[in-house]
Design a protein around this motif. Sequence first.
Motif, short mmCIF file in Angstrom:
data_model
loop_
_atom_site.label_atom_id
_atom_site.label_comp_id
_atom_site.label_asym_id
_atom_site.label_seq_id
_atom_site.Cartn_x
_atom_site.Cartn_y
_atom_site.Cartn_z
N THR A 28 -12.50 24.51 3.51
CA THR A 28 -11.67 25.42 4.29
C THR A 28 -10.22 25.00 4.14
O THR A 28 -9.85 23.89 4.51
N CYS A 30 -6.43 25.39 5.25
CA CYS A 30 -5.77 25.81 6.48
C CYS A 30 -4.26 25.79 6.31
O CYS A 30 -3.72 24.98 5.55
N SER A 66 -12.87 29.08 1.77
CA SER A 66 -12.34 30.04 2.73
C SER A 66 -10.94 29.61 3.17
O SER A 66 -10.54 28.46 2.96
N THR A 68 -7.99 29.89 6.44
CA THR A 68 -7.84 30.18 7.86
C THR A 68 -6.56 29.59 8.43
O THR A 68 -6.06 28.58 7.93
N ALA A 74 -11.50 24.25 12.06
CA ALA A 74 -11.73 23.70 10.72
C ALA A 74 -11.81 22.18 10.77
O ALA A 74 -12.65 21.56 10.09
#
Length: 446
Positions: A28, A30, A66, A68, A74
């Motif tokens: 993830t 961020c 992904s 975010t 996360a």
Amino acid sequence: MKKIAVLGTGYVGLVSGTCFAEIGHHVTCCDINEAKIRSLQNGVIPIYEPGLEELAEKNVSAGRLSFTAGIEPAVKAADIIYIAVGTPMSKTGEADLTYIKAAAQTIGEQLNGYKIIVTKSTVPVGTGKLVYQIVSEASKGKYPFDVASNPEFLREGSAVRDTMQMERAVIGATSEHAASVIEELHKPFRTKIVKTNLESAEMIKYAANAFLAAKISFINDIANICERVGADISHVSEGVGLDSRIGNKFLQAGIGFGGSCFPKDTTALLHIANAAGYPFQMMEAVIETNQKQRVRITEKLNRAIGPLKGKTVAVLGLAFKPHTNDVRSAPALDIIASLKEQGAHVKAYDPIAIPEASAILGDGGIEYHTELYSAIKNADACLITTDWPEVKEMDLQRVKQLLKQPVIIDGRNMFPLEYMRVSGFTYHSVGRPAVHADRQIKELAR
């Protein structure tokens, strides 16, 4: 398979996160910049890096990658947290750790179990201990954690390849367990692992970049001497580079280094040395030589076409190197600013970096072109600042017809001297004898 959170979606964060996903981990990425995250979620990569967009799309589709703006969840879900935020140069020259501290504070506040916190950003020696302190205080000692340093060695324009086929992985950690976990993470890359303490890992990154910057400034100083004694730097570099103790990389004379790393890291290392009470005079000279190299190229232009006021100059290249849209500390920006100060009108060419450059330079006195020959048309001289393939492959006879006078100032030594001589150009490069069109005409008239 590990769950990895990467804080920061710049070059380092995006490339590292995408490549970790490519070897099978759930990643993830961020960022506090919600607009950037929305773009990434829509499949738009905010940086130009060959191969990255395709690799990101592949791993997003596979469910391994992904993006975010929700950093807190996360962090909580991750086994390993990579800090890949910016460490820009402060006004004093030292690395600004504002984003590092903020990331560490957030991690500490959201810590919900054992995690390994890894600094990927280039940071001064002692930052790992600082991160440990901040996380420990913010988490109030509720959960155990380890801190590691795993510096990146990516080159913009080949960052994906440099990760998937990395030369070495440097790992410094607060425990052998943490070092072993990060080592295991890198095994699919089949690379040499160097395990050390936090301080040494942090210093390795600075030392590597400073040494490469020193090679560039050294060969540029040698090139400047070559011009005065009649030697040819291309031959000198070849002869020196064949020595296995030296090697041929970073021995290309030119207008100096730029980009996001070398200018920032050399200055930061100088600040580290000063703070430690060590006078690092060699690094001072490296930085000074690099800055002066940009001035010398405009001096050559002045000698070739006279005072620049009212003249039009085509500047070929805005990015600090080809295959990237990064203009941070790009030599072209300083050179264009100097040309404008001298009253010249600038026609600037770059295939991809115009939005980034124009945001810094503005539009006053500058025309921006993505088409090479339209930038050259009706210019009094052509100045090469980035060795884009499009520039190296340009039709020189067409260039000669488009220019008001056949003058090229080449800051990247892209063309053979003899070829420029027979092509009828006045041609000035770096560390090589100048070619003068007027002398050729006189010789032919005899």
